[in-house]
Design a protein around this motif. Structure first.
Motif, PDB file in Angstrom:
ATOM      1  N   ARG A 192      -0.314  46.072  -1.741  1.00  0.00           N
ATOM      2  CA  ARG A 192       1.006  45.351  -0.872  1.00  0.00           C
ATOM      3  C   ARG A 192       2.018  43.758  -1.301  1.00  0.00           C
ATOM      4  NH1 ARG A 192      -3.794  44.201   3.730  1.00  0.00           N
ATOM      5  NH2 ARG A 192      -5.058  43.153   2.332  1.00  0.00           N
ATOM      6  N   ARG A 193       2.846  44.164  -0.502  1.00  0.00           N
ATOM      7  CA  ARG A 193       3.446  43.273  -1.605  1.00  0.00           C
ATOM      8  C   ARG A 193       2.862  41.645  -1.080  1.00  0.00           C
ATOM      9  NH1 ARG A 193       5.981  44.614  -6.079  1.00  0.00           N
ATOM     10  NH2 ARG A 193       6.583  47.448  -5.412  1.00  0.00           N
ATOM     11  N   HIS A 194       2.894  42.027   0.274  1.00  0.00           N
ATOM     12  CA  HIS A 194       2.291  40.876   1.730  1.00  0.00           C
ATOM     13  C   HIS A 194       0.997  41.011   2.355  1.00  0.00           C
ATOM     14  CE1 HIS A 194       4.324  42.063   5.227  1.00  0.00           C
ATOM     15  NE2 HIS A 194       5.649  42.687   4.008  1.00  0.00           N
ATOM     16  N   LYS A 195       0.422  40.101   2.691  1.00  0.00           N
ATOM     17  CA  LYS A 195      -0.981  40.706   3.578  1.00  0.00           C
ATOM     18  C   LYS A 195      -0.518  40.929   4.304  1.00  0.00           C
ATOM     19  CE  LYS A 195      -1.481  35.897   5.040  1.00  0.00           C
ATOM     20  NZ  LYS A 195      -2.315  34.875   5.612  1.00  0.00           N
ATOM     21  N   ASN A 196       0.047  41.149   5.531  1.00  0.00           N
ATOM     22  CA  ASN A 196       0.710  42.200   6.453  1.00  0.00           C
ATOM     23  C   ASN A 196       1.193  43.371   6.598  1.00  0.00           C
ATOM     24  OD1 ASN A 196      -0.695  39.439   8.031  1.00  0.00           O
ATOM     25  ND2 ASN A 196       1.575  38.636   7.746  1.00  0.00           N
ATOM     26  N   GLU A 197       1.662  42.934   5.080  1.00  0.00           N
ATOM     27  CA  GLU A 197       2.107  44.640   5.010  1.00  0.00           C
ATOM     28  C   GLU A 197       1.287  46.134   4.797  1.00  0.00           C
ATOM     29  OE1 GLU A 197       4.923  47.489   1.239  1.00  0.00           O
ATOM     30  OE2 GLU A 197       4.151  45.616   1.083  1.00  0.00           O
TER      31      GLU A 197
END
Length: 257
Positions: A192-197
């Motif tokens: 994941r590129r960011h935690k919400n992805e």
């Protein structure tokens, strides 16, 4: 002084080397061909090559001190020390120079507790350890190469290059690794590129397949760490490297017969 353990009694070979008597004889023949038992001037070895190889394997397998191990083979502590120093490097696995075009390799690093602080460093898992980069063939599970040990505080990205493992593999098309090798150009899991992805389903399927294949190198580590010297290595200098290469050679011989 007569020893208790000898290679002339086949029942001792399996527990210490993991090889059958036939495989052990194949190893001895290869060592003689490689010049591990030359005719030398002066006092000859007090043990034949077969018993010397078994002594080294027993030392690696049990991690007994040489003062404890020597009498079991009917030799002194100093003689056992010379045998380990002489044959440790001779038993080392020679890295593969060529790979099949369609070969798939797996690389991972493992930390080994090592007392020699000139080659070890404090790490997250052990007080002092060395980082070893191990490369295996995904299809055959044979060890292809092992990089030189680095201090245990080096991350796998740096160890992959600095240990020489990357150079040994060369331009092999596919080398898979875990997420710790990000930025190395190896095949790693999707992340994941960011935690919400949220990863799409096809990426999750790829990651599951990746994990299934990559566990083969973990199985290799588990087999190697049945050798107790890897749980608390007292060898100095290149000793831990020679031990790892020696286990790899015995591991490969046990698989291929």
């Amino acid at each position: 002084m007569a020893g208790v353990i000898t290679a002339s009694e086949p029942s001792w070979i399996g527990p210490f080397t993991g090889l059958s008597p036939r495989q052990f004889n194949k190893l001895i023949t290869a060592l003689r061909r490689e010049g591990a038992d030359p005719v030398r001037k002066g006092r000859p070895w007090s043990l034949p090559l077969e018993d010397r190889v078994l002594l080294v394997a027993a030392y690696w397998r049990t991690n007994l001190t040489l003062r404890q191990l020597g009498p079991l083979f009917g030799v002194s502590k100093s003689t056992a020390d010379r045998i380990v120093a002489h044959l440790g490097s001779a038993l080392a696995l020679q890295p593969r120079r060529r790979f099949r075009r369609e070969a798939v390799l797996i690389v991972d690093g493992t930390l080994l507790p090592t007392r020699d602080r000139t080659v070890a460093a404090s790490s997250k898992n052990y007080r002092y350890s060395t980082n070893h980069q191990v490369v295996i063939d995904a299809d055959t599970r044979l060890v292809a190469t092992i990089g030189r040990p680095l201090p245990g505080n080096r991350n796998d990205c740096r160890a992959w290059q600095d240990s020489g493992a990357k150079a040994a593999v060369g331009t092999t098309p596919t080398v898979i690794a875990d997420g710790g090798y990000r930025g190395t150009g190896l095949t790693i899991p999707h992340y994941r590129r960011h935690k919400n992805e949220e990863l799409p389903a096809w990426k999750k399927e790829h990651n599951a397949s990746h994990r299934t294949v990559r566990t083969r190198v973990e199985h290799t580590f588990a087999h190697m760490k049945s050798w107790k010297i890897l749980r608390d290595c007292r060898l100095k200098g290149d000793g831990v490297h020679h031990a790892m290469l020696g286990f790899a050679r015995l591991h490969n011989l046990a698989l291929t017969g």
